[in-house]
Design a protein around this motif. Structure first.
Motif, mmCIF file in Angstrom:
data_model
loop_
_atom_site.group_PDB
_atom_site.id
_atom_site.type_symbol
_atom_site.label_atom_id
_atom_site.label_comp_id
_atom_site.label_asym_id
_atom_site.label_seq_id
_atom_site.Cartn_x
_atom_site.Cartn_y
_atom_site.Cartn_z
ATOM 1 N N GLY A 14 0.814 -1.212 0.000
ATOM 2 C CA GLY A 14 0.000 0.000 0.000
ATOM 3 C C GLY A 14 0.848 1.263 0.000
ATOM 4 O O GLY A 14 0.540 2.235 -0.692
ATOM 5 N N THR A 15 1.936 1.228 0.772
ATOM 6 C CA THR A 15 2.847 2.376 0.813
ATOM 7 C C THR A 15 3.508 2.580 -0.544
ATOM 8 O O THR A 15 3.635 3.709 -1.030
ATOM 9 C CB THR A 15 3.926 2.162 1.890
ATOM 10 O OG1 THR A 15 3.302 2.015 3.166
ATOM 11 C CG2 THR A 15 4.898 3.340 1.932
ATOM 12 N N ILE A 16 3.934 1.478 -1.154
ATOM 13 C CA ILE A 16 4.566 1.557 -2.476
ATOM 14 C C ILE A 16 3.603 2.183 -3.487
ATOM 15 O O ILE A 16 3.989 3.069 -4.267
ATOM 16 C CB ILE A 16 5.010 0.157 -2.951
ATOM 17 C CG1 ILE A 16 6.115 -0.375 -2.050
ATOM 18 C CG2 ILE A 16 5.490 0.210 -4.400
ATOM 19 C CD1 ILE A 16 6.485 -1.831 -2.322
ATOM 20 N N TYR A 17 2.340 1.751 -3.463
ATOM 21 C CA TYR A 17 1.368 2.287 -4.417
ATOM 22 C C TYR A 17 1.105 3.765 -4.157
ATOM 23 O O TYR A 17 0.969 4.560 -5.099
ATOM 24 C CB TYR A 17 0.059 1.501 -4.351
ATOM 25 C CG TYR A 17 -0.986 2.022 -5.314
ATOM 26 C CD1 TYR A 17 -0.840 1.826 -6.688
ATOM 27 C CD2 TYR A 17 -2.091 2.739 -4.858
ATOM 28 C CE1 TYR A 17 -1.788 2.325 -7.582
ATOM 29 C CE2 TYR A 17 -3.031 3.225 -5.736
ATOM 30 C CZ TYR A 17 -2.884 3.019 -7.104
ATOM 31 O OH TYR A 17 -3.806 3.520 -7.990
ATOM 32 N N GLY A 18 1.019 4.148 -2.880
ATOM 33 C CA GLY A 18 0.786 5.553 -2.558
ATOM 34 C C GLY A 18 1.909 6.445 -3.078
ATOM 35 O O GLY A 18 1.651 7.516 -3.651
ATOM 36 N N VAL A 19 3.156 6.004 -2.917
ATOM 37 C CA VAL A 19 4.294 6.764 -3.438
ATOM 38 C C VAL A 19 4.251 6.792 -4.958
ATOM 39 O O VAL A 19 4.519 7.817 -5.587
ATOM 40 C CB VAL A 19 5.619 6.154 -2.934
ATOM 41 C CG1 VAL A 19 6.815 6.852 -3.583
ATOM 42 C CG2 VAL A 19 5.717 6.268 -1.417
ATOM 43 N N TYR A 20 3.895 5.656 -5.548
ATOM 44 C CA TYR A 20 3.789 5.555 -7.012
ATOM 45 C C TYR A 20 2.796 6.572 -7.566
ATOM 46 O O TYR A 20 3.088 7.288 -8.534
ATOM 47 C CB TYR A 20 3.373 4.129 -7.375
ATOM 48 C CG TYR A 20 2.864 3.944 -8.781
ATOM 49 C CD1 TYR A 20 3.737 3.753 -9.847
ATOM 50 C CD2 TYR A 20 1.492 3.946 -9.054
ATOM 51 C CE1 TYR A 20 3.274 3.580 -11.139
ATOM 52 C CE2 TYR A 20 1.010 3.770 -10.334
ATOM 53 C CZ TYR A 20 1.903 3.585 -11.377
ATOM 54 O OH TYR A 20 1.438 3.416 -12.662
ATOM 55 N N VAL A 21 1.630 6.673 -6.960
ATOM 56 C CA VAL A 21 0.617 7.623 -7.423
ATOM 57 C C VAL A 21 1.129 9.050 -7.288
ATOM 58 O O VAL A 21 0.964 9.876 -8.200
ATOM 59 C CB VAL A 21 -0.700 7.448 -6.646
ATOM 60 C CG1 VAL A 21 -1.680 8.568 -6.989
ATOM 61 C CG2 VAL A 21 -1.327 6.096 -6.956
ATOM 62 N N GLY B 154 -1.559 0.652 -12.302
ATOM 63 C CA GLY B 154 -0.623 0.524 -11.185
ATOM 64 C C GLY B 154 -1.216 -0.140 -9.955
ATOM 65 O O GLY B 154 -0.478 -0.485 -9.021
ATOM 66 N N LEU B 155 -2.534 -0.328 -9.936
ATOM 67 C CA LEU B 155 -3.160 -1.035 -8.809
ATOM 68 C C LEU B 155 -2.610 -2.452 -8.653
ATOM 69 O O LEU B 155 -2.754 -3.063 -7.589
ATOM 70 C CB LEU B 155 -4.676 -1.076 -8.993
ATOM 71 C CG LEU B 155 -5.420 0.253 -8.778
ATOM 72 C CD1 LEU B 155 -6.861 0.138 -9.247
ATOM 73 C CD2 LEU B 155 -5.367 0.661 -7.307
ATOM 74 N N LEU B 156 -1.972 -2.970 -9.722
ATOM 75 C CA LEU B 156 -1.326 -4.268 -9.620
ATOM 76 C C LEU B 156 -0.282 -4.284 -8.507
ATOM 77 O O LEU B 156 0.012 -5.335 -7.935
ATOM 78 C CB LEU B 156 -0.668 -4.634 -10.956
ATOM 79 C CG LEU B 156 -1.598 -5.052 -12.102
ATOM 80 C CD1 LEU B 156 -0.827 -5.125 -13.410
ATOM 81 C CD2 LEU B 156 -2.245 -6.401 -11.793
ATOM 82 N N SER C 246 4.688 -8.321 -5.529
ATOM 83 C CA SER C 246 5.751 -7.942 -6.457
ATOM 84 C C SER C 246 5.645 -8.701 -7.772
ATOM 85 O O SER C 246 6.044 -8.189 -8.823
ATOM 86 C CB SER C 246 7.120 -8.203 -5.816
ATOM 87 O OG SER C 246 7.268 -9.574 -5.479
ATOM 88 N N ILE C 247 5.111 -9.910 -7.742
ATOM 89 C CA ILE C 247 4.947 -10.688 -8.977
ATOM 90 C C ILE C 247 3.952 -10.002 -9.900
ATOM 91 O O ILE C 247 4.167 -9.868 -11.107
ATOM 92 C CB ILE C 247 4.472 -12.126 -8.665
ATOM 93 C CG1 ILE C 247 5.477 -12.839 -7.748
ATOM 94 C CG2 ILE C 247 4.284 -12.904 -9.955
ATOM 95 C CD1 ILE C 247 6.867 -12.971 -8.320
ATOM 96 N N ALA C 248 2.847 -9.540 -9.314
ATOM 97 C CA ALA C 248 1.853 -8.819 -10.121
ATOM 98 C C ALA C 248 2.436 -7.517 -10.647
ATOM 99 O O ALA C 248 2.173 -7.121 -11.789
ATOM 100 C CB ALA C 248 0.610 -8.543 -9.274
ATOM 101 N N ALA C 249 3.256 -6.859 -9.823
ATOM 102 C CA ALA C 249 3.876 -5.611 -10.263
ATOM 103 C C ALA C 249 4.817 -5.850 -11.434
ATOM 104 O O ALA C 249 4.941 -5.017 -12.332
ATOM 105 C CB ALA C 249 4.636 -4.966 -9.103
ATOM 106 N N ASN C 250 5.481 -7.002 -11.450
ATOM 107 C CA ASN C 250 6.395 -7.314 -12.554
ATOM 108 C C ASN C 250 5.656 -7.467 -13.879
ATOM 109 O O ASN C 250 6.264 -7.407 -14.953
ATOM 110 C CB ASN C 250 7.176 -8.596 -12.250
ATOM 111 C CG ASN C 250 8.268 -8.368 -11.227
ATOM 112 O OD1 ASN C 250 8.719 -7.245 -11.033
ATOM 113 N ND2 ASN C 250 8.688 -9.431 -10.556
#
Length: 532
Positions: free
Chosen positions: A169-176, A401-403, A408-412
């Protein structure tokens, strides 16, 4: 230039939308031959067009992001895997440069496909290529800013000695947050974006020099010796369950991921000064520099890294390149270099969002995307920028980016979407030229001559091989759910959905590139069916 395709009309190209350059007349006339009127502002020089692609490649950040693909094969995979694959990728650049010089337009890949393909295949292939290229750029943007988010959070991990790791969740928040900042910069810094690209060259070259110098100096200053040339150029490892030879081949994935954005020069065609020269030179300069500078950087990394490759691969920082900096330079040095990597990665994303939005805008101009009438608008108030295309592109990236929230597999999968879709988009127009167009191709100012067709054949063969390679699980056969490569699933869905949409609906109204200029303004020697 284009032989008989050359227009003899004169166009007023001295206005603000054309950057105030009288020499833009030839660019505007050539664009008119392709069926389009000039709508964006021409302001990018040859150096600045090169800078767009070179900046997007962001050599050191790209190596840092993809080194996990080549490390399992050891230094041989890192160094020689890069060199071998990048030479073959350079052939793709040459083949693309030939077409970009003759027909420079922002939607070049799908435009060329439509022009060269046989009559029965023009529309569906052009549609597929346009969507593959657009979705590939979306995947690229997502992966760039996802990596940037990991680098930002990695700095916190280093500062806390690896005892903290961010949640999904933190990674996605920074990503957005990062992608929204990129959008704002792309819109409001548009008038000076060409100068920012030039600045990016200096930052990237500075990082390359700093890495090449600091890693060996840092290791020696810590009382350790550099690895031998035998280790750097001859040590073979196999940290997978694949056969050793195939592990080396899989190391090709690192340059495949890294040297993947020189088509951005094509998307900037309608903002380039002397596009018939600037665009092809930007393509070959950027891919050529990546080949040789990447070989240099990776050789130094191999000489400076911990000879225990498995220890680097299993870094507690979650990023092998951060571990390499940490081992050679210590905590403060690793933080410093990671900080510079963050700056460069931000510039990578900024350049990419600019180039990708031009593809979205061009595809909308030809009526292929949903809400095309809305997204093809060019804002004259904000200095001739396709603002709506930028906003729409960013909105889709945030959703895709919700992946990141899954794992991390989904992010890849974001990386997978970028490579496979782009390889289809690059390969289709080159293949169409080889199969259908022995006489229709009229060379531009840049042309590889008698080698042009053989180069195109080599490029197609490599792209097919690279596409297949991108679908292999890197860890070995019989993968688990967490080690599976989902490229075929993600891209298969994209391609099937795209063609289903075309045959059910889009074929009724999508007829390929549309003319946006009055035919009477273009002489009758315009390329046959080029914009129908």
């Amino acid at each position: 230039m284009l032989g008989k395709m050359r227009s003899r009309t004169t166009v007023d190209a001295t206005g603000p939308e054309h950057g105030g350059h009288p020499e833009v007349v030839d660019d505007v006339n050539l664009l008119a031959e392709l069926g389009y009127k000039q709508e964006l502002r021409r302001q990018y020089s040859t150096l600045e067009i090169f800078a767009v692609a070179f900046s997007i490649m962001g050599l050191v950040p790209s190596i840092a992001s993809t080194i996990a693909f080549s490390l399992p094969a050891g230094p041989v995979g890192m160094v020689w895997g890069w060199f071998t694959a990048s030479i073959l990728i350079f052939f793709v650049g040459l083949a693309m440069a030939d077409m970009a010089s003759a027909m420079p337009t922002a939607g070049g890949l799908y435009w060329w496909t439509h022009y060269f393909a046989g009559d029965k295949f023009k529309n569906p292939l052009s549609f597929l290529v346009g969507y593959s290229n657009t979705l590939g750029l979306i995947g690229g943007m997502c992966s760039v800013d996802y990596t940037l988010s990991l680098l930002l959070l990695g700095c916190i991990s280093i500062a806390r000695d690896g005892e903290w790791s961010a949640s999904q969740g933190t990674i996605y928040g920074v990503y957005v947050g990062v992608i929204l900042v990129h959008a704002l910069c792309a819109v409001f810094a548009g008038p000076i974006m060409n100068k920012i690209q030039t600045f990016s060259i200096f930052v990237n070259v500075g990082m390359i020099i700093a890495t090449v110098v600091a890693l060996p100096v840092g290791k020696i200053s810590r009382g350790e010796s550099l690895n031998s040339a035998k280790f750097v150029f001859g040590d073979v490892e196999n940290l997978t369950t694949w056969p050793t030879g195939w592990t080396f081949i899989l190391a090709f994935l690192a340059p495949i991921w890294s040297i993947g954005f020189f088509d951005s020069c094509v998307h900037m065609s309608e903002e380039a000064l002397h596009a018939a020269k600037a665009v092809p030179l930007g393509i070959i300069w950027s891919s050529g520099c990546a080949t040789f500078l990447g070989f240099l950087v990776l050789s130094v990394i191999a000489a400076s890294m911990n000879p225990d490759v498995s220890a680097t691969m299993s870094s507690k920082f979650g990023q092998p390149m951060v571990q390499i900096y940490f081992d050679a330079l210590g905590k403060k040095g690793a933080l410093g270099f990671t900080g510079v990597l963050i700056v460069i990665q931000f510039l990578v994303g900024l350049s990419l969002i600019v180039a990708a939005s031009r593809q979205v805008w061009a595809f909308s101009r030809d009526g292929a995307l949903p809400f095309s009438g809305y997204f093809r608008h060019v804002s004259k108030r904000i200095r001739y920028q396709p603002v709506r295309a930028i906003v729409g592109f960013v909105a889709v990236c945030i959703v895709v980016g919700l992946l990141c929230l899954i794992n991390s597999i989904a992010a890849n999968a974001l990386f997978s979407l970028f490579v496979a879709s782009n390889y289809v988009a690059w390969g289709a127009p080159i293949l169409c030229r080889v199969v259908w167009s022995k006489t229709r191709f009229k060379p531009g100012e840049f042309y590889t001559g008698k080698l042009s067709r053989p180069i195109a054949i080599v490029a197609v063969l490599w792209l097919v091989f690279g596409l297949i390679l991108s679908m292999f699980p890197s860890g070995g056969p019989n993968p688990t759910a967490s080690t599976m490569n989902y490229t075929i699933a993600i891209n298969g869905f994209v391609w099937i959905a795209c063609m289903t949409y075309y045959f059910l609906f889009a074929r009724k109204w999508y007829t390929g590139p549309k003319m946006t200029i009055d035919r009477s303004e273009v002489i009758s020697s315009q390329p046959e069916k080029a914009a129908n």
